[in-house]
Scaffold this active site. Structure first.
Site, PDB file in Angstrom:
ATOM      1  N   CYS A   1       0.704  -1.212  -0.046  1.00  0.00           N
ATOM      2  CA  CYS A   1      -0.158  -0.088   0.061  1.00  0.00           C
ATOM      3  C   CYS A   1       0.842   1.294   0.038  1.00  0.00           C
ATOM      4  CB  CYS A   1      -1.080   0.091   1.327  1.00  0.00           C
ATOM      5  SG  CYS A   1      -2.131  -1.320   1.030  1.00  0.00           S
ATOM      6  N   ASN A   2       1.942   1.015  -0.825  1.00  0.00           N
ATOM      7  CA  ASN A   2       2.786   2.312  -0.840  1.00  0.00           C
ATOM      8  C   ASN A   2       3.467   2.162  -2.099  1.00  0.00           C
ATOM      9  OD1 ASN A   2       4.825   4.390  -0.349  1.00  0.00           O
ATOM     10  ND2 ASN A   2       5.177   3.932   1.508  1.00  0.00           N
TER      11      ASN A   2
END
Length: 866
Positions: A414-415
């Site tokens: 999630c980055n």
């Protein structure tokens, strides 16, 4: 002399001080995390694990106190309110600040806290006389931070990404004097620690940006700072007395492991009055009018922004989380030192691993050299390389790690910004990868030979040297030959071993239930001559009376000639989905065979467990003793247990509503003793429940002939009908089709038991039963309700619990893509003062359908002969 980088001695020499909490780690692991035996858990950045003492303290608290809704004024509600306020104080204390400077607003998580900031920040939209606001964020940020730009855009506010390598601007270098008094609010967000690489960004940025010393972009106005602390505070102390960010979102499960679904937004009280809120929920209003546009918020900042009732029991759990964490570790500073020692050591070994040709084994994605815990957290992000320097896909590595019971995280975490920066993935690459079918969270790890993500390991406060050692041995074992490994180093620890997990469904023989082997020849030539378990025998005088009643009864004639059709086997299944109980004679009740499927096993949520989920159920052998009025339950390796046949109609019976297929039934629990027995055998919590005698499973079925147009039929815990009948001739024909596909010998008894019928008959022709409309067996009359459509339960060997998916496929092939086998029956009891009895050897007299063409099943749902 060969070095020993995987030995504890080498670890002690190389790692910084602070590992192990003064020698207490081993005891901590044994007491608090026995579930980690044999598991190497390295995803603490995803979620850390809760200790057992936290759950015990929390549950003891709930058992000893009554906590009501905090929005009420009674005693229990006041207790809840006061406890919540104490937890707010404890949170602020943990971050070295007080309620004079910060307010704790509880949310459902860190993401909800970020969303709240975006929705309430006092943005100045573009298109006005005043300069418009800007939302700036570091590209090394979680998706939930980047997602704030969507809300900003809806308010006509520009978002500006800032790359970590971009230098923040000195305000004096560019800002004209006439613009230094501009008050337009801007928001800058950055993570205290990257959840991708563990890089810790300077906390000094907070004051430098707020004071105007530094600026993310060239624009006049007043900057506020959002510090995403979710990853950082899981293993490091944060002092808000020194580093006074305006907004600090956190997630508690990353600190304690429990509770999940609870976070908080810490808001600096100086910014709180500027926040703008449009929606108001329960508990936030001091007063409002339902018929007029009037609303006045509560004075408390927390109450103003906590819409509805907060998750107060989870909040109470936080108190015990802080207490237990402090007791086990001594505080966050010690956790910081402990976890960094493990990360430093693992990084050091990984970064020095080389193939025989000198090529590195891994490519580590980091901005630091892991020398200082103030700039690096306990996260290592990397990809594994082959001897030629090509990346081995993260999905392949993760699957291999699973074989060693090592739990890692893979992907982009999630980055996306950090993933692009470290892996060299361009914006165009992201879009091309999407077109190629790759989305976040899938296992497409390489596209055109280039990685789409990486592997992340992370340490938590209970992580140990053995965790790091096991992981490093996994890398060396899977990347090097034995010779190469010996050249690189010698380890003082034992070699990694893969243990064979015992198979719960191993082939075993159970002699507790009387079984008679039935040969093909016996079924063909002597269908009623085998000896069976006799579970019920009427007195001789009763038998004579029954036979007399039968001979005097008007029995419908079969419309076709042929050899006699007889009953060869009778089975009942007292406990749904458990083993059959075979009898030669058995009384018939108004729901079918007496005690057939009167009980069932449910999980801890009250959901029925069948062999679809738990094949071991077939290894549980219930039998009925009518004289002693008990059901005896047996299983290999277990002491037998008995359950009374007397129905519990007393006030102590706790009635539940359960569901069997589409039917709702009333049931009651059979007690703790039986629950413990079944839980011990199956290896997980479950309970035995029985159908309640006062509320039967009544189902409306249409009758086609000889009865009224509709009859209310009483069912036990069956899926579809009172009885299931199969034909031995049909079994024999099916065997001829199935055996060649399975390439293994099949006994006729095994096939019969797979289909879990109540009545087995021997008819001259296979599948002729599908032509029947009604049948009579002795004094009993049955209506044929239709064919039974089979499910995957027939794939389970009822003597071993082993699955074979080919079986259902073979049935479909043998039957022309249909999976029908057997017919459902409903009983039409005769009006007689004598008990109805079903007996082996009884003649079966069928009455054909008016249209004898075999019909397709009328039941569309997949059924399970449980």
């Amino acid at each position: 002399m060969a070095t020993e980088p995987l030995s504890f001695r080498a670890f002690q020499r190389s790692c910084p001080a602070g590992y192990g909490y003064g020698g207490e780690l081993r005891g901590l692991r044994e007491r608090e995390f026995p579930r980690l035996r044999g598991i190497t858990y390295l995803d603490h950045a995803g979620s850390t694990l809760f200790p057992e003492s936290l759950l015990k303290a929390f549950t003891d608290d709930l058992r000893n106190n009554v906590y009501g809704n905090p929005h009420s004024q009674n005693i229990s509600s006041k207790l809840t309110y006061d406890t919540i306020e104490h937890v707010r104080f404890r949170i602020l204390q943990h971050f070295h600040t007080t309620s004079e400077d910060y307010t704790v607003i509880f949310t459902s998580g860190c993401t909800a806290a970020l969303k709240l900031v975006a929705e309430t920040f006092p943005w100045v939209p573009g298109g006005t006389e005043q300069p418009s606001s800007r939302f700036c964020y570091l590209t090394d940020s979680h998706t939930s931070v980047v997602g704030m730009r969507g809300i900003a855009a809806s308010m006509n506010v520009l978002s500006v990404p800032v790359k970590p390598k971009d230098k923040l601007l000195l305000e004096k270098d560019w800002l004209p004097a006439e613009e230094q008094n501009c008050t337009t609010p801007h928001l800058f967000s950055y993570p205290a620690q990257s959840n991708f690489s563990g890089t810790k960004y300077p906390l000094s940025w907070i004051q430098d940006i707020k004071s105007g010393k530094l600026c993310p972009i060239k624009i006049p106005g007043k900057w506020f700072v959002l510090l995403d602390a979710a990853s950082y505070v899981s293993s490091s102390p944060l002092d808000l007395g020194v580093h006074q960010a305006d907004f600090i979102p956190i997630s508690f499960y990353k600190i304690f492991g429990f509770p999940t679904g609870l976070g908080a937004l810490l808001v600096n009280n100086r910014i709180a009055p500027l926040l703008r809120k449009t929606y108001f929920g329960g508990g936030t209003a001091a007063a409002y009018l339902a018929g007029e546009n009037f609303y006045f918020p509560k004075k408390s900042i927390a109450e103003r922004f906590e819409d509805g009732t907060v998750s107060f029991l989870d909040i109470i759990a936080l108190k015990h989380g802080f207490d237990v964490l402090e007791k086990l570790t001594g505080g966050m500073e010690k956790i910081k030192q402990h976890t960094f020692a493990l990360a430093h050591y693992t990084y050091t070994v990984l970064s020095t691993l080389k193939y025989a040709n000198g090529a590195p084994v891994v490519r580590i994605y980091s901005d630091t050299n892991f020398s200082n815990p103030d700039v690096q957290g306990p996260i290592i992000n990397f990809n594994v390389l082959d001897e030629n320097g090509e990346v081995i896909g993260f999905s392949q590595v993760e699957k291999m790690a699973s074989l060693y019971n090592i739990h890692v995280r893979t992907g982009c975490f999630c980055n996306t910004g950090a993933c692009q920066m470290h892996l060299g993935i361009s914006d165009e690459d992201i879009q091309k990868n999407l077109q190629a079918g790759h989305v976040c969270g899938d296992d497409i790890d390489l596209i055109d030979g280039r990685p789409t993500g990486s592997i992340r390991i992370s340490f938590g406060y209970m992580s140990s040297f053995e965790d790091a050692q096991t992981f490093l041995k996994f890398i060396t074992t899977t990347r090097f030959s034995n010779t190469d490994t010996e050249i690189l180093f010698q380890s003082s620890a034992a070699q990694l071993t893969t243990e064979t997990v015992p198979d719960d469904h191993s082939n075993s023989t159970n002699n507790m239930s009387a079984r008679t082997h039935i040969t093909d020849r016996e079924h063909r030539n002597n269908p009623s001559g085998t000896e069976k378990t006799v579970g019920w025998q009427p007195l001789e005088s009763e038998s004579e009376s029954i036979r007399a009643a039968v001979s005097e009864s008007a029995v419908p004639k079969c419309k076709r000639g042929g050899k006699p059709i007889t009953v060869t086997n009778i089975y009942l299944y007292p406990i749904k989905s458990c083993s059959a109980f075979e009898v030669t004679e058995w009384p018939v009740g108004n729901q079918g065979l007496l005690y057939d499927r009167n009980w069932m096993i449910v999980n801890q949520n009250g959901v029925c467990i069948t062999q679809k989920q738990e094949p071991k159920l077939c290894l549980i052998y219930p039998s009925i003793d009518l004289k002693q009025k008990i059901m005896v339950i047996q299983a290999e390796g277990m002491d037998s247990i008995s359950v009374s046949l007397e129905e519990n109609t007393g006030k102590e019976a706790v009635i539940f509503e359960s569901k069997v297929c589409s039917h709702r039934v009333k049931t009651y629990d059979c007690g703790e003793r039986t629950a413990g027995w079944f839980s011990a055998f199956l290896g997980h919590p479950c309970r035995l429940i029985r159908q309640s005698p006062d509320r039967k499973n009544d189902t409306q079925h249409k009758n086609t002939k000889g009865l009224t147009s509709a009859t209310s039929i009483s069912l036990s815990l069956v899926n579809e009908a009172q009885y299931l009948l199969i034909n031995a001739a049909s079994i024999l024909q099916l065997k001829e089709h199935v055996a060649p596909r399975l390439k293994e010998p099949l006994e006729i008894e095994e096939l019969i038991r797979r289909f879990r019928a109540n009545i087995v008959i021997s008819a001259p022709e296979s599948f002729e039963e599908e032509e029947w409309a009604e049948i009579s067996i002795g004094a009993l009359r049955f209506q044929v309700m239709g064919p039974c459509t089979r499910c995957q339960v027939i794939c389970i060997d009822q003597q071993s619990g082993e699955r074979n998916k080919e079986f259902l496929q073979s049935l479909s092939a043998a039957r022309g893509k249909k999976t029908n086998f057997g017919i459902y029956l409903m009983n039409q009891p005769l009006c007689s003062s004598f008990p109805d009895v079903l007996s082996v050897g009884s003649e079966v007299l069928p009455e054909l359908k008016e249209n004898t063409e075999i019909q397709r099943p009328t039941f569309r749902e997949e059924k399970c002969s449980g």
